[in-house]
Write a protein that holds these residues in place. Structure first.
Motif, short mmCIF file in Angstrom:
data_model
loop_
_atom_site.label_atom_id
_atom_site.label_comp_id
_atom_site.label_asym_id
_atom_site.label_seq_id
_atom_site.Cartn_x
_atom_site.Cartn_y
_atom_site.Cartn_z
N ILE A 74 0.83 -1.20 0.00
CA ILE A 74 0.00 0.00 0.00
C ILE A 74 0.87 1.25 0.00
O ILE A 74 0.62 2.20 -0.77
CB ILE A 74 -0.95 0.00 1.22
CG1 ILE A 74 -1.95 -1.16 1.12
CG2 ILE A 74 -1.66 1.34 1.38
CD1 ILE A 74 -2.86 -1.12 -0.09
N GLU A 75 1.89 1.29 0.83
CA GLU A 75 2.76 2.47 0.91
C GLU A 75 3.50 2.72 -0.40
O GLU A 75 3.69 3.87 -0.81
CB GLU A 75 3.76 2.33 2.06
CG GLU A 75 3.14 2.43 3.44
CD GLU A 75 2.44 3.76 3.69
OE1 GLU A 75 2.91 4.80 3.19
OE2 GLU A 75 1.41 3.76 4.38
N ASN A 76 3.91 1.65 -1.06
CA ASN A 76 4.67 1.84 -2.30
C ASN A 76 3.78 2.08 -3.51
O ASN A 76 4.20 2.76 -4.45
CB ASN A 76 5.63 0.66 -2.51
CG ASN A 76 6.79 0.75 -1.55
OD1 ASN A 76 7.58 1.71 -1.59
ND2 ASN A 76 6.91 -0.22 -0.66
N ILE A 77 2.56 1.58 -3.51
CA ILE A 77 1.59 2.00 -4.54
C ILE A 77 1.39 3.50 -4.41
O ILE A 77 1.34 4.23 -5.41
CB ILE A 77 0.26 1.25 -4.38
CG1 ILE A 77 0.41 -0.22 -4.77
CG2 ILE A 77 -0.84 1.91 -5.23
CD1 ILE A 77 -0.81 -1.07 -4.43
N ASP A 78 1.28 3.96 -3.18
CA ASP A 78 1.09 5.39 -2.91
C ASP A 78 2.25 6.22 -3.46
O ASP A 78 2.09 7.40 -3.75
CB ASP A 78 0.96 5.60 -1.40
CG ASP A 78 0.26 6.90 -1.03
OD1 ASP A 78 -0.76 7.24 -1.67
OD2 ASP A 78 0.73 7.58 -0.10
#
Length: 200
Positions: free
Chosen positions: A86-90
């Motif tokens: 989730i953090e890296n999609i962001d």
């Protein structure tokens, strides 16, 4: 590239791998030089999730993606937990690969909508509930935590299959939901709900 010109591997994609550890200058140099080569099908960020702090990984990805083309896939290699995804999609990443869903399943850790479940804990021995009430996988629809706990403690191969099936389903569904959220311009709310369900 030469093999594709000969008609070999025409359905395979070739990615350049950006390296440089957590050093911003090395990452910038690697990204700029590789991304200037337009023959690649996509670009990967390698050399992370190898012991650095999570924030260092996130900062490095955020720094690196600004030098990568927006019209080609961005692939973060060897990552990671649901939170990492989730953090890296962001931060602009499109693709991931990781052994975590199956390796953690083998070791008794199951990923759920509401956080991790350690099936080794005694509290699951007689628990009639599924791993994840919100999951539609075969394991959750047909077997209880108590049964999986029994299988794990017995060293039954069936446990490893059922647990891996669940974790892989969870990861695939999480990525499917993330994609829908992005396409529906609802990413910020999706990310907020992801953490709210985990009590964060």
């Amino acid at each position: 590239m030469e093999q594709k010109a000969k008609g070999i591997g025409t359905h395979q994609n070739i990615f350049a791998i950006i390296q440089g550890g957590i050093d911003k200058e090395f990452r910038k140099m690697s990204a700029e030089q590789l991304c200037a080569l337009t023959d690649y099908d996509g670009f990967a960020i390698g050399g992370l999730s190898v012991g650095e702090l999570n924030n260092e990984m996130y900062d490095t990805v955020e720094w690196t993606t600004q030098f990568m083309p927006k019209d080609k896939p961005r692939y973060l290699m060897g990552v990671g937990t649901p939170e990492d995804l989730i953090e890296n999609i962001d931060r602009g990443v499109d693709m991931f690969d990781c052994v975590m869903p199956t390796r953690n399943a083998r070791n008794g850790t199951l990923f759920t909508t509401f956080g991790r479940v350690n099936i080794r804990n005694a509290k699951h021995k007689e628990d009639p509930s599924p791993i994840d009430e919100a999951c539609e996988c075969y394991t959750c629809k047909n077997h209880s935590r108590g049964y999986l706990s029994h299988l794990y403690r017995s060293g039954e191969m069936t446990y490893f299959r059922l647990a891996s099936l669940h974790n892989l389903h969870y990861y695939l569904n999480l990525m499917r939901e993330a994609r829908v959220a992005i396409l529906n311009d609802n990413w910020v709310q999706f990310k907020k709900e992801f953490y709210t369900k985990r009590g964060k």
